[in-house]
Design a protein around this motif. Structure first.
Motif, PDB file in Angstrom:
ATOM      1  N   UNK A  79       3.204  -8.214  -4.535  1.00  0.00           N
ATOM      2  CA  UNK A  79       2.194  -8.573  -5.542  1.00  0.00           C
ATOM      3  C   UNK A  79       1.184  -7.442  -5.715  1.00  0.00           C
ATOM      4  N   UNK A  80       0.097  -7.723  -6.433  1.00  0.00           N
ATOM      5  CA  UNK A  80      -0.835  -6.698  -6.888  1.00  0.00           C
ATOM      6  C   UNK A  80      -1.514  -5.955  -5.731  1.00  0.00           C
ATOM      7  N   UNK A  81      -1.976  -4.755  -6.058  1.00  0.00           N
ATOM      8  CA  UNK A  81      -2.755  -3.898  -5.154  1.00  0.00           C
ATOM      9  C   UNK A  81      -1.996  -3.604  -3.865  1.00  0.00           C
ATOM     10  N   UNK A  82      -0.751  -3.219  -4.010  1.00  0.00           N
ATOM     11  CA  UNK A  82       0.044  -2.863  -2.838  1.00  0.00           C
ATOM     12  C   UNK A  82      -0.360  -1.470  -2.367  1.00  0.00           C
ATOM     13  N   UNK A  83      -0.581  -1.328  -1.062  1.00  0.00           N
ATOM     14  CA  UNK A  83      -0.910  -0.027  -0.492  1.00  0.00           C
ATOM     15  C   UNK A  83      -2.354   0.389  -0.678  1.00  0.00           C
ATOM     16  N   UNK A  84      -3.244  -0.580  -0.903  1.00  0.00           N
ATOM     17  CA  UNK A  84      -4.660  -0.249  -0.968  1.00  0.00           C
ATOM     18  C   UNK A  84      -5.189   0.108   0.411  1.00  0.00           C
ATOM     19  N   UNK A  85      -6.479   0.434   0.464  1.00  0.00           N
ATOM     20  CA  UNK A  85      -7.081   0.734   1.761  1.00  0.00           C
ATOM     21  C   UNK A  85      -7.198   2.218   1.996  1.00  0.00           C
ATOM     22  N   UNK A  86      -6.842   2.665   3.194  1.00  0.00           N
ATOM     23  CA  UNK A  86      -7.058   4.048   3.602  1.00  0.00           C
ATOM     24  C   UNK A  86      -6.024   4.978   2.975  1.00  0.00           C
ATOM     25  N   UNK A  87      -6.184   6.269   3.246  1.00  0.00           N
ATOM     26  CA  UNK A  87      -5.248   7.275   2.748  1.00  0.00           C
ATOM     27  C   UNK A  87      -4.091   7.503   3.705  1.00  0.00           C
ATOM     28  N   UNK A  88      -3.827   6.554   4.579  1.00  0.00           N
ATOM     29  CA  UNK A  88      -2.847   6.683   5.659  1.00  0.00           C
ATOM     30  C   UNK A  88      -1.436   6.957   5.133  1.00  0.00           C
ATOM     31  N   UNK A  89      -1.001   8.209   5.218  1.00  0.00           N
ATOM     32  CA  UNK A  89       0.337   8.558   4.739  1.00  0.00           C
ATOM     33  C   UNK A  89       1.418   7.938   5.617  1.00  0.00           C
ATOM     34  N   UNK A  90       1.064   7.612   6.864  1.00  0.00           N
ATOM     35  CA  UNK A  90       2.016   6.960   7.754  1.00  0.00           C
ATOM     36  C   UNK A  90       2.539   5.651   7.199  1.00  0.00           C
ATOM     37  N   UNK A  91       1.764   4.984   6.333  1.00  0.00           N
ATOM     38  CA  UNK A  91       2.238   3.740   5.716  1.00  0.00           C
ATOM     39  C   UNK A  91       3.467   4.004   4.858  1.00  0.00           C
ATOM     40  N   UNK A  92       3.450   5.131   4.149  1.00  0.00           N
ATOM     41  CA  UNK A  92       4.619   5.521   3.359  1.00  0.00           C
ATOM     42  C   UNK A  92       5.763   5.935   4.272  1.00  0.00           C
ATOM     43  N   UNK A  93       5.448   6.670   5.348  1.00  0.00           N
ATOM     44  CA  UNK A  93       6.494   7.062   6.300  1.00  0.00           C
ATOM     45  C   UNK A  93       7.236   5.833   6.819  1.00  0.00           C
ATOM     46  N   UNK A  94       6.493   4.781   7.140  1.00  0.00           N
ATOM     47  CA  UNK A  94       7.114   3.574   7.697  1.00  0.00           C
ATOM     48  C   UNK A  94       8.085   2.955   6.701  1.00  0.00           C
ATOM     49  N   UNK A  95       7.704   2.902   5.435  1.00  0.00           N
ATOM     50  CA  UNK A  95       8.581   2.346   4.404  1.00  0.00           C
ATOM     51  C   UNK A  95       9.811   3.222   4.187  1.00  0.00           C
ATOM     52  N   UNK A  96       9.596   4.534   4.097  1.00  0.00           N
ATOM     53  CA  UNK A  96      10.712   5.457   3.893  1.00  0.00           C
ATOM     54  C   UNK A  96      11.664   5.414   5.091  1.00  0.00           C
ATOM     55  N   UNK A  97      11.105   5.410   6.300  1.00  0.00           N
ATOM     56  CA  UNK A  97      11.941   5.371   7.498  1.00  0.00           C
ATOM     57  C   UNK A  97      12.736   4.075   7.590  1.00  0.00           C
ATOM     58  N   UNK A  98      12.208   3.003   6.989  1.00  0.00           N
ATOM     59  CA  UNK A  98      12.919   1.722   6.979  1.00  0.00           C
ATOM     60  C   UNK A  98      13.987   1.658   5.882  1.00  0.00           C
ATOM     61  N   UNK A  99      14.072   2.695   5.057  1.00  0.00           N
ATOM     62  CA  UNK A  99      15.125   2.748   4.044  1.00  0.00           C
ATOM     63  C   UNK A  99      14.709   2.360   2.645  1.00  0.00           C
TER      64      UNK A  99
END
Length: 217
Positions: A79-99
């Motif tokens: 739903x809306x506002x996915x990935x808000x909050x800090x500039x933590x690039x690790x959040x993207x790493x976790x998604x990419x690493x999960x496929x």
């Protein structure tokens, strides 16, 4: 010279996992305590950790990403506002690493969107009503696939009996080109190495005063 390559993203048909939550921020995607772990080991075990586990740290079998129906999912719908909050690039790493290669939501945190594109993952913004329809369809058919065509900028949801719903989306042309070619900014620069060297040669020949004298220390 070797180019810095990502996996090209053109057309993807993959299991789509529904995550019917709004305001999923970067700390939920990758809790800060896991950022001390080596990236080389992969951040996928910590993706949405506190939602995917109970208070004792045991996997919650009812959480969508723990269910067998969604094993190997490559698309996440939220739903809306996915990935808000800090500039933590690790959040993207976790998604990419999960496929995950594509995230579909009505909107994204600006920094998250930029980090996703730089790491070869496509954030697709669709109208909230469309996302609601996608979430409803995916919940009714666990393990269903969705197709994303980046060159055509469409999302296709099969409806059975040969029918499908197709939705268009917008993407920055420069970022689209990099994703299709499997390049980040470094890779793009390296792909232009011959042109850069040629320019430097001509500039040195015609304007030698702009080149530092290597004899000067």
């Amino acid at each position: 010279m070797a180019q810095a390559m990502l996996r090209p993203l053109t057309r993807l048909t993959a299991i789509a996992a529904p995550l019917p939550l709004a305001n999923v921020d970067t700390d939920q995607l990758l809790p800060a305590r896991f950022m001390r772990r080596p990236r080389g080991d992969g951040y996928h075990p910590y993706l949405l950790h506190d939602l995917a586990h109970d208070a004792e740290g045991r996997p919650d079998p009812d959480f969508v990403l723990n269910r067998p129906d969604y094993a190997g999912a490559g698309i996440l719908v939220a739903r809306r506002n996915f990935g808000g909050g800090s500039s933590r690039e690790g959040a993207v790493y976790a998604l990419v690493d999960a496929g995950f290669r594509v995230i579909i939501a009505p909107g994204f945190g600006d920094i998250f969107r930029a980090n996703a594109l730089k790491n070869g993952m496509l954030p697709v913004a669709l109208d909230e009503a469309v996302v609601d329809r996608l979430l409803t369809a995916l919940a009714a058919s666990p393990g269903a696939t969705v197709s994303v065509d980046l060159p055509e900028q469409t999302v296709t949801l099969p409806m059975g009996a040969g029918r499908a719903e197709v939705f268009g989306f917008e993407v920055d042309p420069f970022r689209k080109d990099l994703l299709v070619r499997g390049l980040d900014e470094i890779g793009l620069t390296l792909s232009l190495a011959d042109e850069i060297a040629g320019y430097a040669e001509v500039r040195t020949r015609h304007e030698p005063w702009v080149v530092p004298d290597s004899r000067i220390t």
